[in-house]
Design a protein around this motif. Sequence first.
Motif, PDB file in Angstrom:
ATOM      1  N   PRO A 235       0.805  -1.224   0.000  1.00  0.00           N
ATOM      2  CA  PRO A 235       0.000   0.000   0.000  1.00  0.00           C
ATOM      3  C   PRO A 235       0.837   1.273   0.000  1.00  0.00           C
ATOM      4  O   PRO A 235       0.308   2.364  -0.236  1.00  0.00           O
ATOM      5  N   GLU A 236       2.131   1.139   0.286  1.00  0.00           N
ATOM      6  CA  GLU A 236       3.001   2.317   0.258  1.00  0.00           C
ATOM      7  C   GLU A 236       3.474   2.624  -1.159  1.00  0.00           C
ATOM      8  O   GLU A 236       4.030   3.697  -1.408  1.00  0.00           O
ATOM      9  N   THR A 237       3.270   1.680  -2.086  1.00  0.00           N
ATOM     10  CA  THR A 237       3.744   1.853  -3.463  1.00  0.00           C
ATOM     11  C   THR A 237       2.618   1.535  -4.434  1.00  0.00           C
ATOM     12  O   THR A 237       2.542   0.439  -5.000  1.00  0.00           O
ATOM     13  N   PRO A 238       1.702   2.479  -4.660  1.00  0.00           N
ATOM     14  CA  PRO A 238       0.599   2.229  -5.591  1.00  0.00           C
ATOM     15  C   PRO A 238       1.102   2.176  -7.033  1.00  0.00           C
ATOM     16  O   PRO A 238       2.223   2.619  -7.330  1.00  0.00           O
ATOM     17  N   PRO A 239       0.321   1.642  -7.947  1.00  0.00           N
ATOM     18  CA  PRO A 239       0.735   1.534  -9.351  1.00  0.00           C
ATOM     19  C   PRO A 239       1.104   2.889  -9.952  1.00  0.00           C
ATOM     20  O   PRO A 239       0.437   3.897  -9.694  1.00  0.00           O
ATOM     21  N   ALA A 240       2.163   2.887 -10.767  1.00  0.00           N
ATOM     22  CA  ALA A 240       2.605   4.110 -11.438  1.00  0.00           C
ATOM     23  C   ALA A 240       2.426   4.032 -12.949  1.00  0.00           C
ATOM     24  O   ALA A 240       2.656   5.014 -13.652  1.00  0.00           O
TER      25      ALA A 240
ATOM     26  N   VAL B  65       1.828  13.091  -3.614  1.00  0.00           N
ATOM     27  CA  VAL B  65       2.586  14.342  -3.513  1.00  0.00           C
ATOM     28  C   VAL B  65       3.919  14.239  -4.245  1.00  0.00           C
ATOM     29  O   VAL B  65       4.299  15.140  -5.004  1.00  0.00           O
ATOM     30  N   GLU B  66       4.615  13.139  -4.053  1.00  0.00           N
ATOM     31  CA  GLU B  66       5.955  13.011  -4.622  1.00  0.00           C
ATOM     32  C   GLU B  66       5.934  12.893  -6.139  1.00  0.00           C
ATOM     33  O   GLU B  66       6.746  13.517  -6.830  1.00  0.00           O
ATOM     34  N   ARG B  67       5.018  12.109  -6.678  1.00  0.00           N
ATOM     35  CA  ARG B  67       5.044  11.872  -8.122  1.00  0.00           C
ATOM     36  C   ARG B  67       4.195  12.864  -8.903  1.00  0.00           C
ATOM     37  O   ARG B  67       4.449  13.125 -10.086  1.00  0.00           O
ATOM     38  N   ASN B  68       3.203  13.466  -8.264  1.00  0.00           N
ATOM     39  CA  ASN B  68       2.315  14.366  -8.977  1.00  0.00           C
ATOM     40  C   ASN B  68       3.065  15.568  -9.549  1.00  0.00           C
ATOM     41  O   ASN B  68       2.711  16.094 -10.598  1.00  0.00           O
ATOM     42  N   GLY B  69       4.111  15.983  -8.841  1.00  0.00           N
ATOM     43  CA  GLY B  69       4.899  17.104  -9.327  1.00  0.00           C
ATOM     44  C   GLY B  69       5.801  16.749 -10.494  1.00  0.00           C
ATOM     45  O   GLY B  69       6.352  17.632 -11.157  1.00  0.00           O
ATOM     46  N   GLU B  70       5.948  15.444 -10.763  1.00  0.00           N
ATOM     47  CA  GLU B  70       6.846  15.000 -11.837  1.00  0.00           C
ATOM     48  C   GLU B  70       6.115  14.792 -13.159  1.00  0.00           C
ATOM     49  O   GLU B  70       6.752  14.719 -14.211  1.00  0.00           O
ATOM     50  N   ILE B  71       4.790  14.644 -13.118  1.00  0.00           N
ATOM     51  CA  ILE B  71       4.045  14.412 -14.357  1.00  0.00           C
ATOM     52  C   ILE B  71       3.376  15.711 -14.808  1.00  0.00           C
ATOM     53  O   ILE B  71       3.164  16.627 -14.011  1.00  0.00           O
ATOM     54  N   GLU B  72       3.040  15.783 -16.067  1.00  0.00           N
ATOM     55  CA  GLU B  72       2.461  16.994 -16.629  1.00  0.00           C
ATOM     56  C   GLU B  72       1.022  17.178 -16.154  1.00  0.00           C
ATOM     57  O   GLU B  72       0.250  16.226 -16.092  1.00  0.00           O
ATOM     58  N   GLN B  73       0.683  18.411 -15.820  1.00  0.00           N
ATOM     59  CA  GLN B  73      -0.674  18.758 -15.425  1.00  0.00           C
ATOM     60  C   GLN B  73      -1.343  19.456 -16.608  1.00  0.00           C
ATOM     61  O   GLN B  73      -0.899  20.523 -17.037  1.00  0.00           O
ATOM     62  N   LYS B  74      -2.401  18.888 -17.148  1.00  0.00           N
ATOM     63  CA  LYS B  74      -3.051  19.439 -18.324  1.00  0.00           C
ATOM     64  C   LYS B  74      -4.494  19.827 -17.992  1.00  0.00           C
ATOM     65  O   LYS B  74      -5.184  19.113 -17.257  1.00  0.00           O
ATOM     66  N   VAL B  75      -4.943  20.942 -18.541  1.00  0.00           N
ATOM     67  CA  VAL B  75      -6.282  21.432 -18.238  1.00  0.00           C
ATOM     68  C   VAL B  75      -7.293  20.841 -19.215  1.00  0.00           C
ATOM     69  O   VAL B  75      -6.942  20.174 -20.186  1.00  0.00           O
ATOM     70  N   GLU B  76      -8.555  21.100 -18.942  1.00  0.00           N
ATOM     71  CA  GLU B  76      -9.632  20.580 -19.765  1.00  0.00           C
ATOM     72  C   GLU B  76      -9.635  21.233 -21.144  1.00  0.00           C
ATOM     73  O   GLU B  76      -9.167  22.370 -21.311  1.00  0.00           O
ATOM     74  N   PRO B  77     -10.167  20.544 -22.136  1.00  0.00           N
ATOM     75  CA  PRO B  77     -10.215  21.106 -23.486  1.00  0.00           C
ATOM     76  C   PRO B  77     -11.262  22.208 -23.581  1.00  0.00           C
ATOM     77  O   PRO B  77     -12.135  22.334 -22.719  1.00  0.00           O
ATOM     78  N   PRO B  78     -11.231  23.019 -24.652  1.00  0.00           N
ATOM     79  CA  PRO B  78     -12.286  24.018 -24.853  1.00  0.00           C
ATOM     80  C   PRO B  78     -13.644  23.329 -24.999  1.00  0.00           C
ATOM     81  O   PRO B  78     -13.724  22.195 -25.470  1.00  0.00           O
ATOM     82  N   ASN B  79     -14.695  24.038 -24.594  1.00  0.00           N
ATOM     83  CA  ASN B  79     -16.057  23.475 -24.668  1.00  0.00           C
ATOM     84  C   ASN B  79     -16.089  22.073 -24.038  1.00  0.00           C
ATOM     85  O   ASN B  79     -16.684  21.126 -24.581  1.00  0.00           O
ATOM     86  N   ALA B  80     -15.461  21.967 -22.882  1.00  0.00           N
ATOM     87  CA  ALA B  80     -15.238  20.658 -22.261  1.00  0.00           C
ATOM     88  C   ALA B  80     -16.517  19.863 -22.043  1.00  0.00           C
ATOM     89  O   ALA B  80     -16.576  18.668 -22.364  1.00  0.00           O
ATOM     90  N   GLN B  81     -17.557  20.501 -21.522  1.00  0.00           N
ATOM     91  CA  GLN B  81     -18.757  19.741 -21.177  1.00  0.00           C
ATOM     92  C   GLN B  81     -19.443  19.158 -22.408  1.00  0.00           C
ATOM     93  O   GLN B  81     -19.957  18.034 -22.374  1.00  0.00           O
ATOM     94  N   GLN B  82     -19.444  19.891 -23.513  1.00  0.00           N
ATOM     95  CA  GLN B  82     -20.029  19.359 -24.742  1.00  0.00           C
ATOM     96  C   GLN B  82     -19.208  18.175 -25.262  1.00  0.00           C
ATOM     97  O   GLN B  82     -19.750  17.179 -25.737  1.00  0.00           O
TER      98      GLN B  82
END
Length: 451
Positions: free
Chosen positions: A172-177, A395-412
């Motif tokens: 449980p200390e090492t979840p899938p990456a 916390v440790e790995r989230n800073g290493e991967i790219e954070q991307k926002v939602e696309p335009p007109n996301a809900q549609q």
Amino acid sequence: MAGIQSRRRFIATGVACALTGALAACSGPSETGSENGVVTISVNGMPPKTQPVDRKYFEEDVKAFEKDHPKIRIDAREGQMDPKTFSAKLAGGQLEDVYYVYFTDPAGLIQRRQGADISQYVKDMPYYKDIKPEFLKVFTGPDGRLYGLPNGQYSLGLLYNRDLFKKAGLDPETPPATWDEVRAAAKKISALGDGTVGYADYSKNNQGGWHLTSWVYSMGGDIAAKKDGRWKAAFDSDAGRRALQTLHDMRWTDNTMGSRQLLQIEDVQKMMGAGKLGMYMAGPDNIPTIVKQFERKYEEYGVGAMPGQATLGGGNGFMFNPKASPEKIRAGIEWVQWKYLNPDRTEFEDKRAAGSDVPIGLPLDRLFTGQAETEQDAAHAKYANVPTKNYKPFVERNGEIEQKVEPPNAQQIYTVLDGVMQAVLTKKDADLGRLLKDAAKKVDGILATVK
């Protein structure tokens, strides 16, 4: 998904809340907002009366701010930016001087010149240089100018049941990456039997499209891309095919997603709360909901970063009425910085919340870098009442991967992608390539109006 839950709302309520309605307002300020040297600014984002603790804290903060800033008065109102009424409010002079937006809003508002340029006013703002550049980028226009400030953010990751991990012989200390590791873990968890499901996902009410977006991001792809000044669907790609193939194989080859499909967030949270689900895609903000609704313990759950290369992130912030005077804009920035972007107040906020049975220490709203981040982390650690070690993988790995926002007109777009998720998860012989091509044509039509 647009509608993220900021840490400050957790501090007040422990669960997500939508800010709606209206508050009895003060008399309208003058055109410049200044009278006898006192500037009155209208701001929204005030919690409704149905969330009394949250509202109480907000009102306390208004009084404290006005005491510290005797030349500024706050006309506080409930709600946030409503696309259906926004233009009419702006044209009719009813739009607040400082208004709440989601990360999906600024690009269109900037393009339509419905937000004030605040670049010249933030140069001396405390902690401005410590705000993470990726969040300021959301409020930056094509001209390189700044039109708003963030106040909350989220990233999707992998929420998991630590007890089921242990029973299945997983660490449980090492979840899938990676998604291959998710598949392997899901097989072991499903093998526990008694109705236990290894991995679950959403597929309706736009939530399926929301999650499929993060799946594609995690595989290194995009949902939409801008080329030669026009937006086009981008998920009919290798990344899109690998995302659908992985989902298909987990559902039909591995049999680790259960036979019940067409799920939404409440269904999956119920499965996790019943101790019958190993993993699902979610942010840390889901944990308090599960704990409170199903009488579980925080110690039972962990959260890791999104498997793969990137994740879907979002958030909220504030923009400023383009008709507001310089005095109002300066006062509005003072308010937003003091209330929402103020590491100096973190310890006070955590201490205030500590007696309200509110989770402190969840990895939420990490907006800062450097010394500001260090100060906030220290305060959270001091008052933490949840097992923060369980969130270390996130916390440790989230800073290493790219954070991307939602696309335009996301809900549609999500409405279209819901159908793709549903087909993959309910039809064993679904033609994955055809699903992507047909969906891409529909999304191209949706994106045709976006500039």
